[in-house]
Design a protein around this motif. Sequence first.
Motif, PDB file in Angstrom:
ATOM      1  N   GLY A 152      -8.811  28.268 -29.402  1.00  0.00           N
ATOM      2  CA  GLY A 152      -8.396  27.315 -28.376  1.00  0.00           C
ATOM      3  C   GLY A 152      -8.551  27.882 -26.977  1.00  0.00           C
ATOM      4  N   GLN A 153      -9.454  28.864 -26.826  1.00  0.00           N
ATOM      5  CA  GLN A 153      -9.590  29.562 -25.560  1.00  0.00           C
ATOM      6  C   GLN A 153     -10.325  28.766 -24.486  1.00  0.00           C
ATOM      7  OE1 GLN A 153     -11.153  30.235 -28.399  1.00  0.00           O
ATOM      8  NE2 GLN A 153     -13.127  31.217 -28.079  1.00  0.00           N
ATOM      9  N   HIS A 154     -11.000  27.706 -24.865  1.00  0.00           N
ATOM     10  CA  HIS A 154     -11.706  26.853 -23.909  1.00  0.00           C
ATOM     11  C   HIS A 154     -10.890  25.588 -23.669  1.00  0.00           C
ATOM     12  CE1 HIS A 154     -15.296  29.336 -24.440  1.00  0.00           C
ATOM     13  NE2 HIS A 154     -15.052  29.277 -25.736  1.00  0.00           N
ATOM     14  N   GLU A 155     -10.800  25.181 -22.408  1.00  0.00           N
ATOM     15  CA  GLU A 155     -10.085  23.939 -22.067  1.00  0.00           C
ATOM     16  C   GLU A 155     -10.966  23.086 -21.165  1.00  0.00           C
ATOM     17  OE1 GLU A 155      -5.596  25.807 -21.702  1.00  0.00           O
ATOM     18  OE2 GLU A 155      -6.342  24.499 -20.119  1.00  0.00           O
ATOM     19  N   LEU A 156     -10.900  21.790 -21.383  1.00  0.00           N
ATOM     20  CA  LEU A 156     -11.538  20.820 -20.513  1.00  0.00           C
ATOM     21  C   LEU A 156     -10.473  19.801 -20.152  1.00  0.00           C
ATOM     22  CD1 LEU A 156     -14.311  20.220 -19.310  1.00  0.00           C
ATOM     23  CD2 LEU A 156     -14.768  18.777 -21.288  1.00  0.00           C
ATOM     24  N   SER A 157     -10.308  19.531 -18.852  1.00  0.00           N
ATOM     25  CA  SER A 157      -9.273  18.583 -18.445  1.00  0.00           C
ATOM     26  C   SER A 157      -9.754  17.698 -17.307  1.00  0.00           C
ATOM     27  CB  SER A 157      -7.983  19.311 -18.050  1.00  0.00           C
ATOM     28  OG  SER A 157      -8.193  20.182 -16.978  1.00  0.00           O
ATOM     29  N   LEU A 158      -9.130  16.546 -17.214  1.00  0.00           N
ATOM     30  CA  LEU A 158      -9.362  15.566 -16.152  1.00  0.00           C
ATOM     31  C   LEU A 158      -8.064  15.471 -15.362  1.00  0.00           C
ATOM     32  CD1 LEU A 158     -11.278  13.419 -14.950  1.00  0.00           C
ATOM     33  CD2 LEU A 158     -10.246  11.784 -16.551  1.00  0.00           C
ATOM     34  N   ARG A 159      -8.165  15.577 -14.024  1.00  0.00           N
ATOM     35  CA  ARG A 159      -6.979  15.633 -13.170  1.00  0.00           C
ATOM     36  C   ARG A 159      -7.099  14.679 -11.996  1.00  0.00           C
ATOM     37  NH1 ARG A 159      -4.414  20.388 -13.908  1.00  0.00           N
ATOM     38  NH2 ARG A 159      -5.311  21.555 -15.596  1.00  0.00           N
ATOM     39  N   LEU A 160      -5.946  14.199 -11.567  1.00  0.00           N
ATOM     40  CA  LEU A 160      -5.827  13.453 -10.325  1.00  0.00           C
ATOM     41  C   LEU A 160      -4.941  14.303  -9.426  1.00  0.00           C
ATOM     42  CD1 LEU A 160      -6.370  10.926  -8.663  1.00  0.00           C
ATOM     43  CD2 LEU A 160      -4.347   9.908  -9.714  1.00  0.00           C
ATOM     44  N   GLN A 161      -5.460  14.647  -8.231  1.00  0.00           N
ATOM     45  CA  GLN A 161      -4.726  15.538  -7.332  1.00  0.00           C
ATOM     46  C   GLN A 161      -4.608  14.896  -5.956  1.00  0.00           C
ATOM     47  OE1 GLN A 161      -6.281  19.519  -7.181  1.00  0.00           O
ATOM     48  NE2 GLN A 161      -4.425  20.313  -6.239  1.00  0.00           N
ATOM     49  N   HIS A 162      -3.405  14.985  -5.381  1.00  0.00           N
ATOM     50  CA  HIS A 162      -3.103  14.405  -4.069  1.00  0.00           C
ATOM     51  C   HIS A 162      -2.710  15.515  -3.093  1.00  0.00           C
ATOM     52  CE1 HIS A 162      -1.508  11.646  -1.082  1.00  0.00           C
ATOM     53  NE2 HIS A 162      -0.391  12.365  -1.055  1.00  0.00           N
ATOM     54  N   PHE A 163      -3.158  15.390  -1.847  1.00  0.00           N
ATOM     55  CA  PHE A 163      -2.797  16.315  -0.777  1.00  0.00           C
ATOM     56  C   PHE A 163      -2.207  15.523   0.383  1.00  0.00           C
ATOM     57  CE2 PHE A 163      -6.309  18.234  -3.032  1.00  0.00           C
ATOM     58  CZ  PHE A 163      -5.893  19.545  -3.198  1.00  0.00           C
ATOM     59  N   SER A 164      -1.089  15.978   0.929  1.00  0.00           N
ATOM     60  CA  SER A 164      -0.522  15.413   2.153  1.00  0.00           C
ATOM     61  C   SER A 164       0.491  16.395   2.716  1.00  0.00           C
ATOM     62  CB  SER A 164       0.137  14.045   1.906  1.00  0.00           C
ATOM     63  OG  SER A 164       1.394  14.209   1.301  1.00  0.00           O
ATOM     64  N   ASN A 165       0.899  16.180   3.982  1.00  0.00           N
ATOM     65  CA  ASN A 165       1.850  17.109   4.589  1.00  0.00           C
ATOM     66  C   ASN A 165       3.292  16.618   4.534  1.00  0.00           C
ATOM     67  OD1 ASN A 165       2.364  15.372   6.755  1.00  0.00           O
ATOM     68  ND2 ASN A 165       0.973  16.412   8.134  1.00  0.00           N
ATOM     69  N   ALA A 166       3.564  15.574   3.760  1.00  0.00           N
ATOM     70  CA  ALA A 166       4.916  15.025   3.575  1.00  0.00           C
ATOM     71  C   ALA A 166       5.539  14.602   4.906  1.00  0.00           C
ATOM     72  CB  ALA A 166       5.808  16.011   2.829  1.00  0.00           C
ATOM     73  N   ASP A 167       4.697  14.090   5.800  1.00  0.00           N
ATOM     74  CA  ASP A 167       5.138  13.605   7.123  1.00  0.00           C
ATOM     75  C   ASP A 167       5.760  14.684   8.000  1.00  0.00           C
ATOM     76  OD1 ASP A 167       4.126  11.069   6.917  1.00  0.00           O
ATOM     77  OD2 ASP A 167       5.972  10.218   6.102  1.00  0.00           O
ATOM     78  N   ILE A 168       5.355  15.943   7.823  1.00  0.00           N
ATOM     79  CA  ILE A 168       5.763  17.000   8.747  1.00  0.00           C
ATOM     80  C   ILE A 168       5.282  16.632  10.147  1.00  0.00           C
ATOM     81  CG2 ILE A 168       5.343  19.402   9.419  1.00  0.00           C
ATOM     82  CD1 ILE A 168       5.213  20.067   6.425  1.00  0.00           C
ATOM     83  N   LYS A 169       4.070  16.087  10.204  1.00  0.00           N
ATOM     84  CA  LYS A 169       3.476  15.642  11.459  1.00  0.00           C
ATOM     85  C   LYS A 169       2.540  14.486  11.125  1.00  0.00           C
ATOM     86  CE  LYS A 169       0.937  17.432  15.428  1.00  0.00           C
ATOM     87  NZ  LYS A 169       0.220  18.596  15.984  1.00  0.00           N
ATOM     88  N   ARG A 170       2.432  13.534  12.017  1.00  0.00           N
ATOM     89  CA  ARG A 170       1.539  12.389  11.825  1.00  0.00           C
ATOM     90  C   ARG A 170       0.273  12.572  12.645  1.00  0.00           C
ATOM     91  NH1 ARG A 170       3.807   7.894   9.248  1.00  0.00           N
ATOM     92  NH2 ARG A 170       5.974   8.249   8.732  1.00  0.00           N
ATOM     93  N   PRO A 171      -0.873  12.025  12.218  1.00  0.00           N
ATOM     94  CA  PRO A 171      -1.047  11.168  11.053  1.00  0.00           C
ATOM     95  C   PRO A 171      -1.006  11.965   9.749  1.00  0.00           C
ATOM     96  CG  PRO A 171      -3.164  11.543  12.082  1.00  0.00           C
ATOM     97  CD  PRO A 171      -2.121  12.204  12.961  1.00  0.00           C
ATOM     98  N   ASN A 172      -0.645  11.260   8.692  1.00  0.00           N
ATOM     99  CA  ASN A 172      -0.533  11.869   7.364  1.00  0.00           C
ATOM    100  C   ASN A 172      -1.101  10.907   6.322  1.00  0.00           C
ATOM    101  OD1 ASN A 172       0.257  13.620   5.280  1.00  0.00           O
ATOM    102  ND2 ASN A 172       2.159  12.502   5.014  1.00  0.00           N
ATOM    103  N   PRO A 173      -2.435  10.671   6.347  1.00  0.00           N
ATOM    104  CA  PRO A 173      -2.997   9.705   5.416  1.00  0.00           C
ATOM    105  C   PRO A 173      -3.095  10.210   3.976  1.00  0.00           C
ATOM    106  CG  PRO A 173      -4.752  10.748   6.620  1.00  0.00           C
ATOM    107  CD  PRO A 173      -3.451  11.269   7.195  1.00  0.00           C
ATOM    108  N   GLY A 174      -3.085  11.531   3.790  1.00  0.00           N
ATOM    109  CA  GLY A 174      -3.256  12.096   2.452  1.00  0.00           C
ATOM    110  C   GLY A 174      -4.686  11.950   1.960  1.00  0.00           C
ATOM    111  N   GLU A 175      -4.974  12.632   0.892  1.00  0.00           N
ATOM    112  CA  GLU A 175      -6.292  12.561   0.257  1.00  0.00           C
ATOM    113  C   GLU A 175      -6.118  12.714  -1.239  1.00  0.00           C
ATOM    114  OE1 GLU A 175      -9.158  11.239   0.242  1.00  0.00           O
ATOM    115  OE2 GLU A 175     -10.082  12.398   1.857  1.00  0.00           O
ATOM    116  N   ASN A 176      -6.866  11.922  -2.018  1.00  0.00           N
ATOM    117  CA  ASN A 176      -6.797  11.941  -3.482  1.00  0.00           C
ATOM    118  C   ASN A 176      -8.143  12.342  -4.059  1.00  0.00           C
ATOM    119  OD1 ASN A 176      -4.097  10.873  -3.675  1.00  0.00           O
ATOM    120  ND2 ASN A 176      -4.972   8.936  -2.999  1.00  0.00           N
ATOM    121  N   PHE A 177      -8.114  13.289  -4.984  1.00  0.00           N
ATOM    122  CA  PHE A 177      -9.319  13.753  -5.655  1.00  0.00           C
ATOM    123  C   PHE A 177      -9.214  13.491  -7.150  1.00  0.00           C
ATOM    124  CE2 PHE A 177      -9.494  16.277  -1.849  1.00  0.00           C
ATOM    125  CZ  PHE A 177     -10.845  16.490  -1.614  1.00  0.00           C
ATOM    126  N   LEU A 178     -10.304  13.078  -7.753  1.00  0.00           N
ATOM    127  CA  LEU A 178     -10.448  13.049  -9.207  1.00  0.00           C
ATOM    128  C   LEU A 178     -11.252  14.293  -9.545  1.00  0.00           C
ATOM    129  CD1 LEU A 178      -9.927  11.560 -11.835  1.00  0.00           C
ATOM    130  CD2 LEU A 178     -12.093  10.362 -11.494  1.00  0.00           C
TER     131      LEU A 178
END
Length: 186
Positions: A152-178
């Motif tokens: 089981g040493q090999h893994e393949l996965s599909l992920r959804l990942q989001h980036f944002s600054n949690a409104d520390i400073k605006r603008p904060n549109p975020g970005e989503n990656f597949l």
Amino acid sequence: MSTCARALVFTGLLSLSACAAAFDDQSNGIYVEAGRAPHGDTGTNAMEVGLVTPWAYGPSVLGGPLSFYGDFFLSQWRAPQASGPGHHGYTQIGAIANWRWRLDDGASPWFAEAGIGATVLDGIYRTPHRQFSTAFQFTEQIGIGRNFGARGQHELSLRLQHFSNADIKRPNPGENFLRVRYLYRF
């Protein structure tokens, strides 16, 4: 030997064989990952290399073990220029704390996971569709995957990942990656 005793021995042997077939999520691993944040005809591409290190192995939850691991990575984003033709590259470092849940009491090659962490880009991310206000970003991810190989040493996965600054400073549109990840455990 009584029927009841035979049933107990048989059940015990079955549970031992299930444990022997369980996947070990407690090994270090290295990975490569590719992803995209689509925006119409343009988008941001990402390539990543990383290291996962196990931290803890938890209790069984809903019929599967829960494990906890750290994910440390270096990523390169290639994004369209905010104005004009061409692309701009961004280098990113980050760390994510992840929880992994494995199906079938750990015997299944399938798993689901989620994580939260923090990252830093080497500049302020700007494209025709997004403009961050900070180089520091929080990140969250969810994913599903499967192990392969004799151990089981090999893994393949599909992920959804989001980036944002949690409104520390605006603008904060975020970005989503597949993203798609290949990981090798050693």
